[in-house]
Design a protein around this motif. Sequence first.
Motif, PDB file in Angstrom:
ATOM      1  N   ASN A 167      -1.489  -3.789 -11.291  1.00  9.25           N
ATOM      2  CA  ASN A 167      -2.514  -4.123 -10.303  1.00  9.25           C
ATOM      3  C   ASN A 167      -2.371  -5.536  -9.750  1.00  9.25           C
ATOM      4  O   ASN A 167      -1.417  -6.235 -10.064  1.00  9.25           O
ATOM      5  N   ARG A 168      -3.346  -5.937  -8.944  1.00 10.12           N
ATOM      6  CA  ARG A 168      -3.271  -7.189  -8.176  1.00 10.12           C
ATOM      7  C   ARG A 168      -4.213  -8.258  -8.700  1.00 10.12           C
ATOM      8  O   ARG A 168      -4.576  -9.182  -7.987  1.00 10.12           O
TER       9      ARG A 168
ATOM     10  N   THR B  81     -10.291   3.591  -0.113  1.00  5.71           N
ATOM     11  CA  THR B  81      -8.897   3.163  -0.090  1.00  5.71           C
ATOM     12  C   THR B  81      -8.321   3.381  -1.481  1.00  5.71           C
ATOM     13  O   THR B  81      -8.800   2.797  -2.459  1.00  5.71           O
TER      14      THR B  81
ATOM     15  N   TYR C  95      -5.129 -10.528  -5.326  1.00  6.84           N
ATOM     16  CA  TYR C  95      -4.370 -10.652  -4.081  1.00  6.84           C
ATOM     17  C   TYR C  95      -3.266  -9.603  -4.056  1.00  6.84           C
ATOM     18  O   TYR C  95      -2.571  -9.379  -5.060  1.00  6.84           O
ATOM     19  N   ASP C  96      -3.074  -8.990  -2.890  1.00  9.81           N
ATOM     20  CA  ASP C  96      -2.028  -7.978  -2.761  1.00  9.81           C
ATOM     21  C   ASP C  96      -0.641  -8.532  -3.038  1.00  9.81           C
ATOM     22  O   ASP C  96       0.256  -7.791  -3.466  1.00  9.81           O
ATOM     23  N   CYS C  97      -0.447  -9.821  -2.814  1.00  9.86           N
ATOM     24  CA  CYS C  97       0.890 -10.409  -2.963  1.00  9.86           C
ATOM     25  C   CYS C  97       1.343 -10.497  -4.416  1.00  9.86           C
ATOM     26  O   CYS C  97       2.508 -10.809  -4.677  1.00  9.86           O
TER      27      CYS C  97
ATOM     28  N   GLY D 136      -0.163   0.052  -6.333  1.00 13.24           N
ATOM     29  CA  GLY D 136       0.639  -0.985  -5.700  1.00 13.24           C
ATOM     30  C   GLY D 136       1.951  -1.381  -6.339  1.00 13.24           C
ATOM     31  O   GLY D 136       2.694  -2.154  -5.748  1.00 13.24           O
ATOM     32  N   SER D 137       2.276  -0.912  -7.549  1.00 12.45           N
ATOM     33  CA  SER D 137       3.488  -1.356  -8.231  1.00 12.45           C
ATOM     34  C   SER D 137       4.344  -0.161  -8.638  1.00 12.45           C
ATOM     35  O   SER D 137       3.841   0.947  -8.823  1.00 12.45           O
TER      36      SER D 137
ATOM     37  N   ILE E 281      -5.437   2.851  -4.086  1.00 11.40           N
ATOM     38  CA  ILE E 281      -4.396   1.835  -4.228  1.00 11.40           C
ATOM     39  C   ILE E 281      -3.515   2.130  -5.433  1.00 11.40           C
ATOM     40  O   ILE E 281      -4.000   2.329  -6.542  1.00 11.40           O
TER      41      ILE E 281
ATOM     42  N   GLU F 219      -1.690 -15.539   0.425  1.00  9.77           N
ATOM     43  CA  GLU F 219      -1.160 -14.445   1.239  1.00  9.77           C
ATOM     44  C   GLU F 219       0.289 -14.117   0.897  1.00  9.77           C
ATOM     45  O   GLU F 219       0.834 -13.132   1.395  1.00  9.77           O
TER      46      GLU F 219
ATOM     47  N   ASP G 121      -8.211  -1.276 -10.256  1.00 14.53           N
ATOM     48  CA  ASP G 121      -7.653  -1.763  -9.008  1.00 14.53           C
ATOM     49  C   ASP G 121      -8.345  -1.079  -7.830  1.00 14.53           C
ATOM     50  O   ASP G 121      -8.472  -1.650  -6.745  1.00 14.53           O
TER      51      ASP G 121
ATOM     52  N   TYR H 135       1.018  -7.895  -6.703  1.00 17.04           N
ATOM     53  CA  TYR H 135       1.479  -6.660  -7.323  1.00 17.04           C
ATOM     54  C   TYR H 135       2.907  -6.892  -7.801  1.00 17.04           C
ATOM     55  O   TYR H 135       3.758  -7.326  -7.028  1.00 17.04           O
TER      56      TYR H 135
END
Length: 400
Positions: A161-162, A14, A179-181, A18-19, A16, A142, A269, A183
């Motif tokens: 990154n997260r 995967t 956590y993805d939330c 993310g930002s 990634i 979440e 990440d 980013y």
Amino acid sequence: MSWEQKIDVNNVSTIICGSRVFLGVGAIKKMDFIAEQLKLRGVDSVIAVTGKGAYAQTGAWDYVTKALDQQGIRYALYNKVQPNPETQQVDEAVKIAREAGAKAVIAIGGGSPIDAGKSTAILLEYPDKTCQDLYEMKFSAEKAVPLIAINLTHGTGTEANRFAVVTIPEKEYKPAIAYDCIYPLYSIDDPALMTGLPANQTRYVSVDAVNHVVEAATTVLNNPFSITLGKEVVRLIAKYLPVAIENPKDLTARYFLTYAAMIAGTSFDNGLLHFTHALEHPLCGIKTELAHGLGLAVLLPAVVKTIYPASGAILADMLSAIAPGLTGDAGEAEKAAEGVRSWLKSVGVTETMGDIGFTKSDVPRLVQLAFETPGLAGLLGCAPVGSGKEVVEKIYTDSF
């Protein structure tokens, strides 16, 4: 043997990213656009989370307040984040944010303020939770309010990154969360805001970025993306760190160090981390005044020596700019470690475990913390060689 031959092409990775990061001299002017976007999202109040002075001294705060004022967005300020931030500070920031009705977080500073800002962004969505709950993994995050990161150092990569790290001082824990939330919605990497970094901080944050890729490229979860980013990070830092130390105002050097740190953050990440960070967190957990990058530098040669037999092909390629002449042969572990040690000395980082205030009698406690601090077991499990207590103890001991 090239490291490409060791990649399992049947392993589905995967990748990634993310930002959205604004990179370049003058990127702070993107605050006008960012404030517009926040307003479009219905944000009418924000909390700025930052340290004690750099947010103002760099001029970043002037751009932030002007942009927010133009959009009619109210703002509260929490400017007490220390290096290696602690849970109490995050809880204080959250309290101020709630009282202000903040619907987003703007974090201004290096890794510490941005990580504190990320934590604040989560807790604003969980009014019944504390920062200690978050970092003792008592719940899984979440959601978080929108986060804007204005980066003032070139080291952590947290703007891209997260991950976040906050210390629980009473337990000497320095856990990491991912956590993805968290980013950042938008990040600003403006080298012009970093020209005032002192020489030692310039060294330490850049060493942090090197550690990120040494680990990310050699975890059991690595992939070609984390490896190829890693080689470029090492090349850029080897070239531009001496320039920035010699001339702190050199914007080209700051630009490429900032870029290197950002892609190093993206590298880990994707590939995650292992020994150096898992073992450094206990150092800062005990000595919260210790610069994170310095703690990593102390451990790095011993970590390279430990993982080289399993990851020699990757490390020989990736470290060629700072430890030339390696072939990847397992018997070169000591040579690789010495090459890294020599490079660290060449940029002015000479400290050992003893120099940063530890004695060998501290090793059992450090080993204990490495295995009991929430989140660190996951990092140890990513190491390319066995990560039992004997291995961890030897890395600490070899770092004196």
